[in-house]
Write a protein that holds these residues in place. Structure first.
Motif, short mmCIF file in Angstrom:
data_model
loop_
_atom_site.label_atom_id
_atom_site.label_comp_id
_atom_site.label_asym_id
_atom_site.label_seq_id
_atom_site.Cartn_x
_atom_site.Cartn_y
_atom_site.Cartn_z
N GLY A 52 0.82 -1.21 0.00
CA GLY A 52 0.00 0.00 0.00
C GLY A 52 0.85 1.26 0.00
O GLY A 52 0.56 2.23 -0.72
N MET A 53 1.90 1.26 0.80
CA MET A 53 2.77 2.44 0.87
C MET A 53 3.51 2.66 -0.45
O MET A 53 3.68 3.80 -0.89
CB MET A 53 3.77 2.30 2.02
N ARG A 54 3.96 1.59 -1.08
CA ARG A 54 4.64 1.74 -2.39
C ARG A 54 3.68 2.29 -3.43
O ARG A 54 4.05 3.14 -4.25
CB ARG A 54 5.20 0.40 -2.84
N GLY A 55 2.45 1.80 -3.42
CA GLY A 55 1.46 2.31 -4.37
C GLY A 55 1.17 3.78 -4.12
O GLY A 55 1.06 4.57 -5.07
N LEU A 56 1.04 4.18 -2.86
CA LEU A 56 0.81 5.58 -2.51
C LEU A 56 1.96 6.45 -2.99
O LEU A 56 1.75 7.52 -3.58
CB LEU A 56 0.63 5.72 -1.00
N THR A 57 3.18 5.99 -2.76
CA THR A 57 4.36 6.75 -3.20
C THR A 57 4.38 6.88 -4.72
O THR A 57 4.68 7.96 -5.26
CB THR A 57 5.64 6.05 -2.72
N ALA A 58 4.08 5.79 -5.42
CA ALA A 58 4.08 5.83 -6.89
C ALA A 58 3.01 6.79 -7.41
O ALA A 58 3.28 7.56 -8.35
CB ALA A 58 3.85 4.43 -7.45
N ARG A 59 1.82 6.78 -6.81
CA ARG A 59 0.77 7.70 -7.25
C ARG A 59 1.16 9.15 -6.98
O ARG A 59 0.94 10.03 -7.84
CB ARG A 59 -0.55 7.37 -6.54
N ASN A 60 1.75 9.41 -5.83
CA ASN A 60 2.18 10.78 -5.52
C ASN A 60 3.26 11.25 -6.49
O ASN A 60 3.25 12.40 -6.94
CB ASN A 60 2.69 10.88 -4.08
N GLU A 61 4.19 10.35 -6.81
CA GLU A 61 5.26 10.71 -7.74
C GLU A 61 4.69 10.99 -9.13
O GLU A 61 5.10 11.95 -9.80
CB GLU A 61 6.29 9.58 -7.81
N LEU A 62 3.75 10.17 -9.57
CA LEU A 62 3.13 10.38 -10.87
C LEU A 62 2.38 11.71 -10.90
O LEU A 62 2.47 12.46 -11.88
CB LEU A 62 2.17 9.23 -11.20
N ARG A 63 1.65 12.01 -9.83
CA ARG A 63 0.93 13.28 -9.74
C ARG A 63 1.90 14.46 -9.81
O ARG A 63 1.67 15.44 -10.52
CB ARG A 63 0.13 13.33 -8.43
N PHE A 64 3.02 14.35 -9.11
CA PHE A 64 4.02 15.42 -9.14
C PHE A 64 4.60 15.60 -10.54
O PHE A 64 4.77 16.73 -11.02
CB PHE A 64 5.14 15.13 -8.14
N ARG A 65 4.90 14.49 -11.22
CA ARG A 65 5.44 14.59 -12.58
C ARG A 65 4.45 15.24 -13.53
O ARG A 65 4.84 16.06 -14.38
CB ARG A 65 5.81 13.20 -13.10
N ARG A 66 3.18 14.89 -13.41
CA ARG A 66 2.16 15.49 -14.29
C ARG A 66 2.04 16.99 -14.03
O ARG A 66 1.92 17.78 -14.96
CB ARG A 66 0.81 14.81 -14.08
N GLN A 67 2.06 17.37 -12.76
CA GLN A 67 1.97 18.80 -12.43
C GLN A 67 3.20 19.55 -12.94
O GLN A 67 3.09 20.66 -13.47
CB GLN A 67 1.84 18.99 -10.91
N THR A 68 4.37 18.95 -12.80
CA THR A 68 5.60 19.58 -13.28
C THR A 68 5.56 19.73 -14.80
O THR A 68 5.92 20.79 -15.34
CB THR A 68 6.83 18.74 -12.87
N ARG A 69 5.10 18.69 -15.49
CA ARG A 69 5.01 18.76 -16.95
C ARG A 69 4.01 19.84 -17.37
O ARG A 69 4.26 20.62 -18.30
CB ARG A 69 4.59 17.41 -17.51
N ALA A 70 2.88 19.92 -16.68
CA ALA A 70 1.89 20.94 -17.01
C ALA A 70 2.44 22.34 -16.76
O ALA A 70 2.23 23.26 -17.56
CB ALA A 70 0.62 20.71 -16.19
N ALA A 71 3.19 22.50 -15.67
CA ALA A 71 3.78 23.80 -15.37
C ALA A 71 4.80 24.20 -16.43
O ALA A 71 4.87 25.37 -16.85
CB ALA A 71 4.43 23.77 -13.99
#
Length: 77
Positions: A52-71
């Motif tokens: 569960g923790m690995r999945g949470l970390t992966a989702r947070n990292e993906l969200r951060f990458r998408r926000q960075t790409r959008a910015a």
């Protein structure tokens, strides 16, 4: 007569020793089974938490990458 009494007593002592050894073996196996069962349950719980923790970390990292790409896209335009 004395020899038969001694033999009778020896047989009873030996049977008691065998019963005690048998009960100790049963107890040892039962305790081993219970300990193994508790360990497996604990291990599975730990694995579930880690997954569960690995999945949470992966989702947070993906969200951060998408926000960075959008910015970056916004900044380029």
């Amino acid at each position: 007569m004395v020899m038969s009494i001694v033999g009778h007593l020896a047989r009873h002592v030996y049977q008691g020793m065998r019963r005690e050894a048998s009960s100790q073996m049963i107890q040892r196996h039962l305790r081993m089974y219970l300990a193994r069962k508790a360990y497996k349950e604990l291990y599975c719980s730990a694995v579930s938490i880690q997954t569960g923790m690995r999945g949470l970390t992966a989702r947070n990292e993906l969200r951060f990458r998408r926000q960075t790409r959008a910015a970056i896209i916004i900044q380029v335009k």
